[in-house]
Design an enzyme around this catalytic site. Structure first.
Site, PDB file in Angstrom:
ATOM      1  N   LYS A  80       0.853  -1.195   0.000  1.00 32.38           N
ATOM      2  CA  LYS A  80       0.000   0.000   0.000  1.00 32.38           C
ATOM      3  C   LYS A  80       0.885   1.240   0.000  1.00 32.38           C
ATOM      4  O   LYS A  80       1.882   1.291   0.740  1.00 32.38           O
ATOM      5  CB  LYS A  80      -0.901  -0.034   1.232  1.00 32.38           C
ATOM      6  CG  LYS A  80      -1.931   1.083   1.325  1.00 32.38           C
ATOM      7  CD  LYS A  80      -2.789   0.911   2.571  1.00 32.38           C
ATOM      8  CE  LYS A  80      -3.890   1.946   2.691  1.00 32.38           C
ATOM      9  NZ  LYS A  80      -4.724   1.737   3.897  1.00 32.38           N
ATOM     10  N   SER A 155      -9.402   1.414   2.801  1.00 34.53           N
ATOM     11  CA  SER A 155      -8.549   2.243   1.972  1.00 34.53           C
ATOM     12  C   SER A 155      -7.439   1.460   1.306  1.00 34.53           C
ATOM     13  O   SER A 155      -6.771   1.973   0.405  1.00 34.53           O
ATOM     14  CB  SER A 155      -7.954   3.364   2.813  1.00 34.53           C
ATOM     15  OG  SER A 155      -7.136   2.835   3.853  1.00 34.53           O
ATOM     16  N   SER A 179      -9.908  -0.825   7.034  1.00 35.03           N
ATOM     17  CA  SER A 179      -9.292  -0.726   5.711  1.00 35.03           C
ATOM     18  C   SER A 179      -8.481  -1.947   5.268  1.00 35.03           C
ATOM     19  O   SER A 179      -8.039  -2.003   4.119  1.00 35.03           O
ATOM     20  CB  SER A 179      -8.409   0.517   5.633  1.00 35.03           C
ATOM     21  OG  SER A 179      -9.208   1.675   5.646  1.00 35.03           O
TER      22      SER A 179
END
Lengths: 470, 67
Positions: A80, A155, A179
């Site tokens: 990420k 996310s 997330s």
């Protein structure tokens, strides 16, 4: 597709260890898969193919020389884009940081590299990790591999789509209100939000210091265990890093659930829920009972407060983190994200501390119920993957209308506020072919038991083995 | 925190925003006002919870107090 796409860490590791397969072959297939799926999925902000091939050649030489480091040696992963990566830009999903190139790796990235794994690239995400939907106006929205018009959730959206699509068997995510677990649920993956403080956040762009957790998404609980054996380390560079006794995720992985007491919350979690989700989760709980667990009703009425309180903490702490910067560079932020952050400036210190008092009460409720049970089981998400076009508006469900973001964090954020370990594992599919997630929650630092229970469930079911077509 | 505070008026919002350094054209400030009202509505719900006798407890990484 290559025959390697979608294999698990455990499957790849056996072939790599026995030299039936080279890390270079794995890296080449992974990069090819990333490039082939990128036009449809938009998983990546930066693909680091050249660096991955260099690392793969090094791993190949080490394994050939008899220096096999362990199950992650020669395994690709995705990262990420809020985990710092030395020499590779780290945008945190924002144009404001599109030129930020860290001079060191985040601790978790370093640990994975030291275990012999290599990163294929930096994945797309919600700006500053501040949206559960995966919405991002700077780098585009990732699409769910199971249905391209659906959101993968965020996310950690790009990590979810890349792992689901078989680019890499594992990826790093963060979880402030769900997330990791939300993309795991919407994409059919297994994702663990570890106990707060178990995994270092040094070199991870914060959203909300007291709610942020870092952890893995993978296809299976076994792969989560193999990854957590590497990631669960005390880190003196993270002031919130805990010093628990060392946790071994793999020794007891196959011990099953017989004799465990699994609580099913009576309140809150079943109140706003899609019917297909409820049916699949209740069947998963029945499966755990057939495997020998004792299922009991558990009362945690305090959970109802947790989501609302978590939202207050998130906006307040993000306002504190972004502070002067959002005043100075707010035009570079997505304007919705900017407003959410700025609204935190209006929360009083008294209200922030009131939220901390509520946090105490929710913690007391969880401590009470975990005196009676070993695990809690609940749905991860109230719904299956939602259409992209309602990410910023409302979702209609059972005759009610709910702001989509609030609905999507409803069942996950409740376990962020007190840092309890929580995992999402696939437990079914809707009639329209979308994955459904089962959430398992454990006592602090009993993360291995959570993963063990998920592994037992996956030994009796095959939801985790399904892959989207092409 | 059971004491009820008056709702934030647009004028009070703009005055506070200016003190905080939040500026922009009318459209931006209107949108920020709406977002702020949503945030404060959530905060109001938290304020309404009876926490009598409970001390604030920022998360404890060692869980010495919480669990």
């Amino acid at each position: 597709m290559s025959e390697l796409d979608g294999l698990t860490i455990a499957e790849l590791a056996e072939r790599l260890r026995s030299k039936q397969l080279s890390p270079v072959e794995v890296a080449a297939a992974s990069i090819e898969r990333a490039q082939a799926t990128e036009p449809a999925l938009n998983s990546f902000i930066t693909i680091t193919g050249e660096q991955a091939m260099v690392a793969a050649h090094q791993a190949e030489a080490e394994i050939a020389a008899g220096n096999y480091r362990g199950p992650l040696h020669g395994i690709p992963f995705v990262t990420k884009d809020l985990f710092w990566t030395k020499g590779v830009r780290t945008t945190s999903g924002s144009r404001a940081d599109e030129r930020f190139v860290p001079d060191e790796d985040a601790t978790v990235v370093r640990l994975l590299r030291e275990a012999g794994a290599f990163s294929i690239g930096k994945t797309n995400m919600s700006e500053w990790a501040f949206s559960i939907t995966g919405y991002n106006t700077h780098f585009g929205w990732p699409n769910n591999p199971w249905a391209l018009d659906r959101m993968p959730a965020g996310s950690s959206s790009g990590t979810g789509t890349a792992v689901t699509a078989g680019v890499a068997p594992m990826g790093l995510g963060t979880d402030t209100g769900g997330s990791i677990r939300a993309p795991a649920s919407f994409c059919g993956l297994t994702g663990l939000k570890p106990t707060y403080g178990l995994v270092s956040r040094h070199g991870v762009t914060p959203l909300s210091w007291s709610l942020d957790h870092a952890g893995p998404l993978a296809h299976t609980a076994e792969d989560v265990a193999l990854t957590m054996d590497v990631l669960a380390r005390h880190d003196p560079r993270d002031p919130f890093s805990a010093r628990p006794a060392p946790i071994d995720f793999t020794t007891h992985l196959r011990d099953g659930v017989a004799g465990l007491r699994i609580g099913v919350p009576r309140e809150y979690v079943w109140d706003v829920l899609d019917g297909e989700v409820e049916a699949s989760v209740r069947e998963a709980i029945a499966a755990l009972e057939r495997l020998g667990a004792t299922i009991v009703e558990a009362s945690v009425p305090e959970l109802e407060w947790a989501s609302q309180m978590g939202g207050v903490l998130t906006v307040t702490e993000s306002a504190a983190y972004h502070g002067e910067r959002v005043l100075r560079e707010g035009d570079l932020y997505d304007q919705r994200t900017r407003r959410r952050i700025e609204s935190g400036f209006f929360i009083s210190a008294a209200t922030y501390h009131q939220a901390q008092r509520v946090r105490t009460m929710v913690g007391m409720g969880l401590a009470r119920v975990f005196g009676e049970v070993d695990l809690l089981a609940a749905p991860t998400m109230p719904v299956t993957a939602l259409p992209q076009e309602i990410a910023l508006t409302a979702t209609e469900l059972n005759g009610g209308s709910y702001p989509t973001s609030n609905l999507m964090t409803r069942l996950t954020q409740i376990f962020n506020v007190n840092g309890y370990p929580a995992l999402s594992a696939p437990c079914g599919f809707s009639r329209s072919g979308l994955p459904i997630g089962l959430q398992l929650v454990g006592r602090p630092f009993e993360d291995a038991l959570v993963v063990q229970a998920a592994h037992a469930y996956q030994g009796a079911t095959d939801w985790h083995a399904r892959r989207p077509l092409s | 925190m059971s004491e009820q505070r008056p709702a934030l008026t647009k004028r009070a919002f703009l005055e506070q925003a200016a003190r905080l350094g939040l500026t922009g054209d009318d459209e931006r400030m209107d949108a920020l006002f709406e977002e702020t009202k949503r945030t404060l509505a959530r905060a109001k719900g938290v304020d309404a919870i009876d926490t009598t006798g409970v001390a604030p407890s920022p998360i404890n990484p060692q869980f010495e107090a919480g669990a």
